[in-house]
Scaffold this motif. Structure first.
Motif, PDB file in Angstrom:
ATOM      1  N   LYS A   1       0.835  -1.195   0.000  1.00  0.00           N
ATOM      2  CA  LYS A   1       0.000   0.000   0.000  1.00  0.00           C
ATOM      3  C   LYS A   1       0.869   1.244   0.000  1.00  0.00           C
ATOM      4  CE  LYS A   1      -3.844   1.065   2.317  1.00  0.00           C
ATOM      5  NZ  LYS A   1      -4.708   1.148   3.484  1.00  0.00           N
ATOM      6  N   MET A   2       0.514   2.209  -0.794  1.00  0.00           N
ATOM      7  CA  MET A   2       1.253   3.461  -0.864  1.00  0.00           C
ATOM      8  C   MET A   2       0.353   4.570  -0.329  1.00  0.00           C
ATOM      9  SD  MET A   2       3.050   5.186  -4.183  1.00  0.00           S
ATOM     10  CE  MET A   2       4.002   3.732  -4.493  1.00  0.00           C
ATOM     11  N   VAL A   3       0.843   5.318   0.624  1.00  0.00           N
ATOM     12  CA  VAL A   3       0.068   6.423   1.196  1.00  0.00           C
ATOM     13  C   VAL A   3       0.287   7.658   0.330  1.00  0.00           C
ATOM     14  CG1 VAL A   3      -0.271   7.884   3.210  1.00  0.00           C
ATOM     15  CG2 VAL A   3       0.258   5.468   3.506  1.00  0.00           C
ATOM     16  N   VAL A   4      -0.795   8.203  -0.199  1.00  0.00           N
ATOM     17  CA  VAL A   4      -0.691   9.366  -1.079  1.00  0.00           C
ATOM     18  C   VAL A   4      -1.401  10.596  -0.522  1.00  0.00           C
ATOM     19  CG1 VAL A   4      -0.396   7.982  -3.178  1.00  0.00           C
ATOM     20  CG2 VAL A   4      -2.690   8.661  -2.456  1.00  0.00           C
ATOM     21  N   ALA A   5      -2.096  10.452   0.576  1.00  0.00           N
ATOM     22  CA  ALA A   5      -2.830  11.584   1.151  1.00  0.00           C
ATOM     23  C   ALA A   5      -1.878  12.743   1.414  1.00  0.00           C
ATOM     24  CB  ALA A   5      -3.519  11.166   2.443  1.00  0.00           C
ATOM     25  N   GLY A   6      -2.260  13.914   0.898  1.00  0.00           N
ATOM     26  CA  GLY A   6      -1.471  15.120   1.112  1.00  0.00           C
ATOM     27  C   GLY A   6      -0.246  15.237   0.227  1.00  0.00           C
ATOM     28  N   LYS A   7      -0.026  14.283  -0.657  1.00  0.00           N
ATOM     29  CA  LYS A   7       1.147  14.329  -1.540  1.00  0.00           C
ATOM     30  C   LYS A   7       0.762  14.906  -2.894  1.00  0.00           C
ATOM     31  CE  LYS A   7       3.464  10.633   0.732  1.00  0.00           C
ATOM     32  NZ  LYS A   7       4.800  10.328   0.891  1.00  0.00           N
TER      33      LYS A   7
ATOM     34  N   LEU B   1       7.046  17.909  -6.792  1.00  0.00           N
ATOM     35  CA  LEU B   1       6.326  16.637  -6.760  1.00  0.00           C
ATOM     36  C   LEU B   1       6.849  15.669  -5.706  1.00  0.00           C
ATOM     37  CD1 LEU B   1       6.236  16.039 -10.604  1.00  0.00           C
ATOM     38  CD2 LEU B   1       4.378  16.934  -9.184  1.00  0.00           C
ATOM     39  N   ASP B   2       5.926  14.851  -5.189  1.00  0.00           N
ATOM     40  CA  ASP B   2       6.285  13.775  -4.277  1.00  0.00           C
ATOM     41  C   ASP B   2       6.312  12.425  -4.994  1.00  0.00           C
ATOM     42  OD1 ASP B   2       6.355  15.308  -1.780  1.00  0.00           O
ATOM     43  OD2 ASP B   2       4.197  15.542  -2.116  1.00  0.00           O
ATOM     44  N   LEU B   3       5.532  12.316  -6.068  1.00  0.00           N
ATOM     45  CA  LEU B   3       5.387  11.033  -6.745  1.00  0.00           C
ATOM     46  C   LEU B   3       5.021  11.278  -8.196  1.00  0.00           C
ATOM     47  CD1 LEU B   3       4.996   7.861  -6.380  1.00  0.00           C
ATOM     48  CD2 LEU B   3       2.601   8.381  -5.936  1.00  0.00           C
ATOM     49  N   VAL B   4       5.527  10.419  -9.094  1.00  0.00           N
ATOM     50  CA  VAL B   4       5.182  10.489 -10.516  1.00  0.00           C
ATOM     51  C   VAL B   4       4.638   9.131 -10.925  1.00  0.00           C
ATOM     52  CG1 VAL B   4       6.069  10.797 -12.864  1.00  0.00           C
ATOM     53  CG2 VAL B   4       6.982  12.185 -10.995  1.00  0.00           C
ATOM     54  N   ILE B   5       3.530   9.130 -11.634  1.00  0.00           N
ATOM     55  CA  ILE B   5       2.946   7.894 -12.151  1.00  0.00           C
ATOM     56  C   ILE B   5       2.931   7.985 -13.672  1.00  0.00           C
ATOM     57  CG2 ILE B   5       0.885   6.453 -12.264  1.00  0.00           C
ATOM     58  CD1 ILE B   5       0.239   7.354  -9.439  1.00  0.00           C
ATOM     59  N   LEU B   6       3.570   7.009 -14.306  1.00  0.00           N
ATOM     60  CA  LEU B   6       3.606   6.956 -15.772  1.00  0.00           C
ATOM     61  C   LEU B   6       2.554   5.975 -16.259  1.00  0.00           C
ATOM     62  CD1 LEU B   6       7.434   6.671 -16.437  1.00  0.00           C
ATOM     63  CD2 LEU B   6       6.038   8.727 -16.288  1.00  0.00           C
TER      64      LEU B   6
ATOM     65  N   VAL C   1       1.074  14.606  -6.673  1.00  0.00           N
ATOM     66  CA  VAL C   1       1.353  13.488  -7.569  1.00  0.00           C
ATOM     67  C   VAL C   1       1.104  13.898  -9.018  1.00  0.00           C
ATOM     68  CG1 VAL C   1       0.790  11.093  -8.129  1.00  0.00           C
ATOM     69  CG2 VAL C   1       0.598  11.897  -5.764  1.00  0.00           C
ATOM     70  N   LEU C   2       2.101  13.616  -9.863  1.00  0.00           N
ATOM     71  CA  LEU C   2       1.964  13.858 -11.293  1.00  0.00           C
ATOM     72  C   LEU C   2       1.580  12.557 -11.967  1.00  0.00           C
ATOM     73  CD1 LEU C   2       2.419  15.536 -13.910  1.00  0.00           C
ATOM     74  CD2 LEU C   2       4.776  14.684 -13.863  1.00  0.00           C
TER      75      LEU C   2
ATOM     76  N   ASP D   1      -3.037  15.471  -4.101  1.00  0.00           N
ATOM     77  CA  ASP D   1      -3.139  16.677  -4.913  1.00  0.00           C
ATOM     78  C   ASP D   1      -2.576  16.289  -6.277  1.00  0.00           C
ATOM     79  OD1 ASP D   1      -3.134  19.246  -5.969  1.00  0.00           O
ATOM     80  OD2 ASP D   1      -1.352  19.861  -4.866  1.00  0.00           O
ATOM     81  N   VAL D   2      -3.435  16.155  -7.286  1.00  0.00           N
ATOM     82  CA  VAL D   2      -3.045  15.545  -8.558  1.00  0.00           C
ATOM     83  C   VAL D   2      -2.836  16.579  -9.665  1.00  0.00           C
ATOM     84  CG1 VAL D   2      -3.697  13.861 -10.321  1.00  0.00           C
ATOM     85  CG2 VAL D   2      -4.356  13.489  -7.937  1.00  0.00           C
ATOM     86  N   VAL D   3      -1.756  16.346 -10.422  1.00  0.00           N
ATOM     87  CA  VAL D   3      -1.481  17.091 -11.648  1.00  0.00           C
ATOM     88  C   VAL D   3      -1.501  16.054 -12.768  1.00  0.00           C
ATOM     89  CG1 VAL D   3       0.184  18.482 -12.928  1.00  0.00           C
ATOM     90  CG2 VAL D   3      -0.012  18.739 -10.447  1.00  0.00           C
ATOM     91  N   LEU D   4      -2.338  16.268 -13.770  1.00  0.00           N
ATOM     92  CA  LEU D   4      -2.448  15.357 -14.912  1.00  0.00           C
ATOM     93  C   LEU D   4      -1.799  16.027 -16.116  1.00  0.00           C
ATOM     94  CD1 LEU D   4      -3.518  12.799 -16.302  1.00  0.00           C
ATOM     95  CD2 LEU D   4      -5.722  13.972 -16.561  1.00  0.00           C
ATOM     96  N   TYR D   5      -0.789  15.353 -16.677  1.00  0.00           N
ATOM     97  CA  TYR D   5      -0.059  15.915 -17.817  1.00  0.00           C
ATOM     98  C   TYR D   5      -0.211  15.029 -19.038  1.00  0.00           C
ATOM     99  CZ  TYR D   5       3.672  17.031 -21.013  1.00  0.00           C
ATOM    100  OH  TYR D   5       4.372  17.354 -22.141  1.00  0.00           O
ATOM    101  N   ASP D   6      -0.400  15.665 -20.196  1.00  0.00           N
ATOM    102  CA  ASP D   6      -0.379  14.960 -21.470  1.00  0.00           C
ATOM    103  C   ASP D   6       0.317  15.852 -22.480  1.00  0.00           C
ATOM    104  OD1 ASP D   6      -1.144  13.689 -24.036  1.00  0.00           O
ATOM    105  OD2 ASP D   6      -2.428  12.477 -22.736  1.00  0.00           O
ATOM    106  N   GLY D   7       1.319  15.319 -23.162  1.00  0.00           N
ATOM    107  CA  GLY D   7       2.097  16.091 -24.131  1.00  0.00           C
ATOM    108  C   GLY D   7       1.415  16.258 -25.478  1.00  0.00           C
ATOM    109  N   ASN D   8       0.271  15.633 -25.674  1.00  0.00           N
ATOM    110  CA  ASN D   8      -0.443  15.717 -26.946  1.00  0.00           C
ATOM    111  C   ASN D   8      -1.092  17.092 -27.075  1.00  0.00           C
ATOM    112  OD1 ASN D   8      -2.089  15.506 -29.171  1.00  0.00           O
ATOM    113  ND2 ASN D   8      -3.038  13.588 -28.547  1.00  0.00           N
ATOM    114  N   GLU D   9      -0.494  17.949 -27.885  1.00  0.00           N
ATOM    115  CA  GLU D   9      -0.980  19.325 -28.033  1.00  0.00           C
ATOM    116  C   GLU D   9      -2.298  19.422 -28.786  1.00  0.00           C
ATOM    117  OE1 GLU D   9       2.416  21.339 -29.678  1.00  0.00           O
ATOM    118  OE2 GLU D   9       3.301  21.572 -27.687  1.00  0.00           O
ATOM    119  N   LYS D  10      -2.759  18.304 -29.360  1.00  0.00           N
ATOM    120  CA  LYS D  10      -4.054  18.306 -30.042  1.00  0.00           C
ATOM    121  C   LYS D  10      -5.209  18.257 -29.044  1.00  0.00           C
ATOM    122  CE  LYS D  10      -2.254  16.109 -34.179  1.00  0.00           C
ATOM    123  NZ  LYS D  10      -2.240  14.905 -35.004  1.00  0.00           N
ATOM    124  N   LEU D  11      -4.918  17.840 -27.827  1.00  0.00           N
ATOM    125  CA  LEU D  11      -5.945  17.806 -26.782  1.00  0.00           C
ATOM    126  C   LEU D  11      -6.185  19.202 -26.229  1.00  0.00           C
ATOM    127  CD1 LEU D  11      -4.746  14.725 -24.704  1.00  0.00           C
ATOM    128  CD2 LEU D  11      -6.719  14.820 -26.233  1.00  0.00           C
TER     129      LEU D  11
END
Length: 124
Positions: free
Chosen positions: A17-23, A87-92, A25-26, A47-57
């Motif tokens: 289990k990974m604790v993510v509360a208050g972190k 960032l505290d954590l990155v999810i690919l 995350v990208l 606290d989530v940041v969602l990134y996508d490099g597709n400039e068509k979106l």
């Protein structure tokens, strides 16, 4: 100790289990796995940041895929250079190359580690 997963019925070990509360995350990628990761992270207090490099979106395209009430910050196109240091954590998501320079931009995270779990890779 194993923990039941209420949605899909399998169990995971307590130590996995990974604790993510208050972190902060990208999530890299706004496909099915990325959107699912955002939902799970927000449900667990991240606290989530969602990134996508597709400039068509557009931000509206991506926001429409998120659950109602999502507070995720959405970034499309150019990646902000200052972001990795916050960032505290990155999810690919699957399909995102693991050798992108931006992934290891922050030296303090370079040697911290990574773990593959299902369809996502976690870097901390």
């Amino acid at each position: 100790m194993k923990i039941p997963n209420r949605e899909i019925g399998y169990e995971c070990r307590e130590e996995d289990k990974m604790v993510v509360a208050g972190k902060k995350v990208l999530v890299f990628g706004s496909g099915i796995s990325g959107i699912g990761a955002v939902k799970l992270l927000e449900e667990n207090g991240a606290d989530v940041v969602l990134y996508d490099g597709n400039e068509k979106l557009t931000e509206a395209d991506v926001r429409a895929k998120l659950q109602e009430g999502s507070k995720a910050r959405i970034i499309i196109g150019a990646f902000p250079e200052e972001l990795p240091n916050t960032l505290d954590l990155v999810i690919l998501s699957p399909g995102v190359p693991t050798d992108l320079p931006i992934i290891f931009k922050d030296e303090r995270k370079r040697d911290s580690g990574y773990r593959r779990s299902g369809t996502c890779i976690y870097i901390w």
